[in-house]
Design an enzyme around this catalytic site. Sequence first.
Site, PDB file in Angstrom:
ATOM      1  CD1 TRP A  78      -2.365  -1.753  -0.007  1.00  0.00           C
ATOM      2  CD2 TRP A  78      -3.051  -1.268   2.062  1.00  0.00           C
ATOM      3  NE1 TRP A  78      -3.475  -2.508   0.239  1.00  0.00           N
ATOM      4  CE2 TRP A  78      -3.917  -2.238   1.517  1.00  0.00           C
ATOM      5  CE3 TRP A  78      -3.292  -0.826   3.356  1.00  0.00           C
ATOM      6  CZ2 TRP A  78      -5.000  -2.758   2.216  1.00  0.00           C
ATOM      7  CZ3 TRP A  78      -4.364  -1.345   4.062  1.00  0.00           C
ATOM      8  CH2 TRP A  78      -5.213  -2.290   3.495  1.00  0.00           C
ATOM      9  CE  LYS A  79       4.250   0.840  -4.527  1.00  0.00           C
ATOM     10  NZ  LYS A  79       4.794   1.218  -5.850  1.00  0.00           N
ATOM     11  CG  HIS A 120       9.853  -1.761  -2.463  1.00  0.00           C
ATOM     12  ND1 HIS A 120       9.780  -0.586  -3.179  1.00  0.00           N
ATOM     13  CD2 HIS A 120       8.828  -2.542  -2.917  1.00  0.00           C
ATOM     14  CE1 HIS A 120       8.760  -0.640  -4.012  1.00  0.00           C
ATOM     15  NE2 HIS A 120       8.165  -1.815  -3.877  1.00  0.00           N
ATOM     16  CD  GLU A 177      10.515  -3.904  -6.253  1.00  0.00           C
ATOM     17  OE1 GLU A 177       9.529  -3.170  -6.133  1.00  0.00           O
ATOM     18  OE2 GLU A 177      11.560  -3.741  -5.603  1.00  0.00           O
ATOM     19  N   GLY A 215       9.273   4.019 -13.925  1.00  0.00           N
ATOM     20  CA  GLY A 215       9.153   5.383 -14.423  1.00  0.00           C
ATOM     21  C   GLY A 215       9.441   5.551 -15.900  1.00  0.00           C
ATOM     22  CB  SER A 250       3.011  -1.813 -13.891  1.00  0.00           C
ATOM     23  OG  SER A 250       3.867  -0.709 -13.699  1.00  0.00           O
TER      24      SER A 250
END
Length: 258
Positions: free
Chosen positions: A10-11, A105, A176, A182, A214
């Site tokens: 959820w950042k 992360h 990741e 970005g 994503s």
Amino acid sequence: MKQFIVIGNWKMYKTFTETLNFFDEFAIEYKKFRKANPQLIPYIDNNVFGVAPSQCNLTAYFTNRVPELKLCSQNMSKNEEGAFTGEVSARMLQDINVSYALCGHSERRRYHTNHENDESTHLKIKQSVKYDITPIICIGESKEDRDAGRTEAAIHKQLQILLDEVNIHKVIIAYEPVWSIGTGITPTPEEVENVSALIHKLTSPEVPVLYGGSVNENNINDFTKLPNLNGFLVGSASLKIDKFLKLISVNSDGIMPK
């Protein structure tokens, strides 16, 4: 039946009140979703799923009424205890029933470059394992490494440092692709499979490998048939209950919710 692990990161989005509301509403909607989609119940029951709220909201989990929904921390201290103002230790997280913890992360590495690296992440992993919290170890190659054809070397180097003196059967690896962050460029399923297979080759076929990049309810099925992929680290798509319910029912048989 293949098991998938789905963790919603959820950042820095939900407040404490919003987190409480999520757990309350999730219990209701989870029951409705199962009733409306009996064909998905075997997959939901076979999968593992959880959410990672902000640190200050972790105790909202005490109101959770769905035992299958696990709690994940977004970060933890590399230190066990001491005069480290603002830090939260693995021992503290264990005491509030945290099951998983993100370690290394990409956003932590990007915004805290002086403190977040493979060496500090390695210490966090060891603390996590010591206190029976499963670390979700985030790794990935840079654009420079990818463009130079050094993906395998970069992944190998990271794993050598991060897994040193760590029981690999107590960890989860999350891939990741840093080069895609970005840029609007996402890896193909084939690229994800190649790296997932590499991770299994360098560790063990029994180590779960997640993909984070994503992922949402619309594209997740593009990756479910990859033989070396075991789950997903999901970002903003996990914030909405209706989307999250679709994500946790993911399966390799192509069975969709109504």
